[in-house]
Design an enzyme around this catalytic site. Structure first.
Site, PDB file in Angstrom:
ATOM      1  CG  HIS A  61     -15.175  15.866  17.057  1.00  0.00           C
ATOM      2  ND1 HIS A  61     -14.393  15.930  16.237  1.00  0.00           N
ATOM      3  CD2 HIS A  61     -14.888  17.117  17.682  1.00  0.00           C
ATOM      4  CE1 HIS A  61     -13.668  16.866  15.767  1.00  0.00           C
ATOM      5  NE2 HIS A  61     -14.232  17.846  16.844  1.00  0.00           N
TER       6      HIS A  61
HETATM    7  P1  TYD Z   1      -8.458  14.404  15.565  1.00  0.00           P
HETATM    8  O1  TYD Z   1      -9.061  15.497  16.821  1.00  0.00           O
HETATM    9  O2  TYD Z   1      -9.216  13.051  16.199  1.00  0.00           O
HETATM   10  O3  TYD Z   1      -9.025  14.986  14.300  1.00  0.00           O
HETATM   11  P2  TYD Z   1     -10.238  14.540  13.437  1.00  0.00           P
HETATM   12  O4  TYD Z   1     -11.442  14.044  14.675  1.00  0.00           O
HETATM   13  O5  TYD Z   1     -10.633  15.394  12.661  1.00  0.00           O
HETATM   14  O6  TYD Z   1      -9.825  13.175  12.834  1.00  0.00           O
HETATM   15  O7  TYD Z   1      -7.078  14.804  15.685  1.00  0.00           O
HETATM   16  C1  TYD Z   1      -6.225  13.926  14.982  1.00  0.00           C
HETATM   17  C2  TYD Z   1      -4.866  13.471  15.695  1.00  0.00           C
HETATM   18  O8  TYD Z   1      -4.243  14.541  15.823  1.00  0.00           O
HETATM   19  C3  TYD Z   1      -5.147  12.844  16.940  1.00  0.00           C
HETATM   20  O9  TYD Z   1      -4.205  11.729  16.962  1.00  0.00           O
HETATM   21  C4  TYD Z   1      -4.885  13.857  17.876  1.00  0.00           C
HETATM   22  C5  TYD Z   1      -3.906  14.957  17.293  1.00  0.00           C
HETATM   23  N1  TYD Z   1      -4.186  16.354  17.609  1.00  0.00           N
HETATM   24  C6  TYD Z   1      -3.310  17.014  18.493  1.00  0.00           C
HETATM   25  O10 TYD Z   1      -2.294  16.330  18.882  1.00  0.00           O
HETATM   26  N2  TYD Z   1      -3.423  18.384  18.789  1.00  0.00           N
HETATM   27  C7  TYD Z   1      -4.704  18.905  18.320  1.00  0.00           C
HETATM   28  O11 TYD Z   1      -4.685  20.177  18.716  1.00  0.00           O
HETATM   29  C8  TYD Z   1      -5.393  18.285  17.560  1.00  0.00           C
HETATM   30  C9  TYD Z   1      -6.656  19.041  17.029  1.00  0.00           C
HETATM   31  C10 TYD Z   1      -5.185  16.972  17.202  1.00  0.00           C
END
Ligand code: TYD
Length: 142
Positions: A52
């Site tokens: 992303h």
């Molecule tokens: P995500 O950013 O999708 O991580 P990745 O792309 O590495 O899998 O985040 C995973 C989950 O965590 C998503 O449901 C949102 C939650 N999240 C938060 O609530 N706050 C945050 O600061 C982050 C980074 C994620």
């Protein structure tokens, strides 16, 4: 590419077996205020995450334990930065596609971000990312 590798300030005890201490201060050591921190732990070797870009967030990434490759992409080139020391930091500007690969089981990735969490500020589709980069480029040329 719009990123910077920094040496995080660290202090060392006379007795190295007592460990070391590293620190960063928002705005003094970083070009942004810190609104949020998060960290990823418990990942197996070979884990591949990220995929992303952020449209608003500035971030500091560091790896206090282990080794993680950061693959960075500005829509034209790809570069890899290996975070393999607690005193190495990576400052990412908004608009860079990133992927992370765990070189070692249980490596920890810590992130200090300039913005609160907002899913609408993510670009998760690579073609949409390229279109975003092109729109910035065209805007700059106008
Ligand atoms: P995500 O950013 O999708 O991580 P990745 O792309 O590495 O899998 O985040 C995973 C989950 O965590 C998503 O449901 C949102 C939650 N999240 C938060 O609530 N706050 C945050 O600061 C982050 C980074 C994620």
């Amino acid at each position: 590419m719009d990123y910077r590798v920094i040496e995080i300030k660290s202090t060392h005890y006379q007795d190295p077996s007592a460990g070391h201490l590293s620190f960063v201060e928002a705005e003094h050591d970083l070009p942004f205020p810190i609104r949020r921190m998060y960290w990823i732990y418990g990942a197996e070797k070979g884990t591949h995450r990220g995929f992303h870009a952020h449209t608003l967030n500035w971030q500091l990434l560091f790896c206090p334990f282990g080794s993680i490759d950061l693959i960075l992409d500005d829509g034209e080139t790809r570069e890899t930065v290996t975070l393999d020391s607690p005193s190495k930091g990576l400052i990412l500007t908004p608009g860079l596609w990133r992927e992370m690969i765990w070189n070692q089981k249980d490596s920890i990735l810590c992130v200090a971000a300039s913005e609160y969490y907002d899913p609408d500020e993510y670009i998760r589709d690579y073609d949409a990312f390229l279109a975003f980069r092109n729109s910035i480029k065209n805007h700059k040329q106008e």
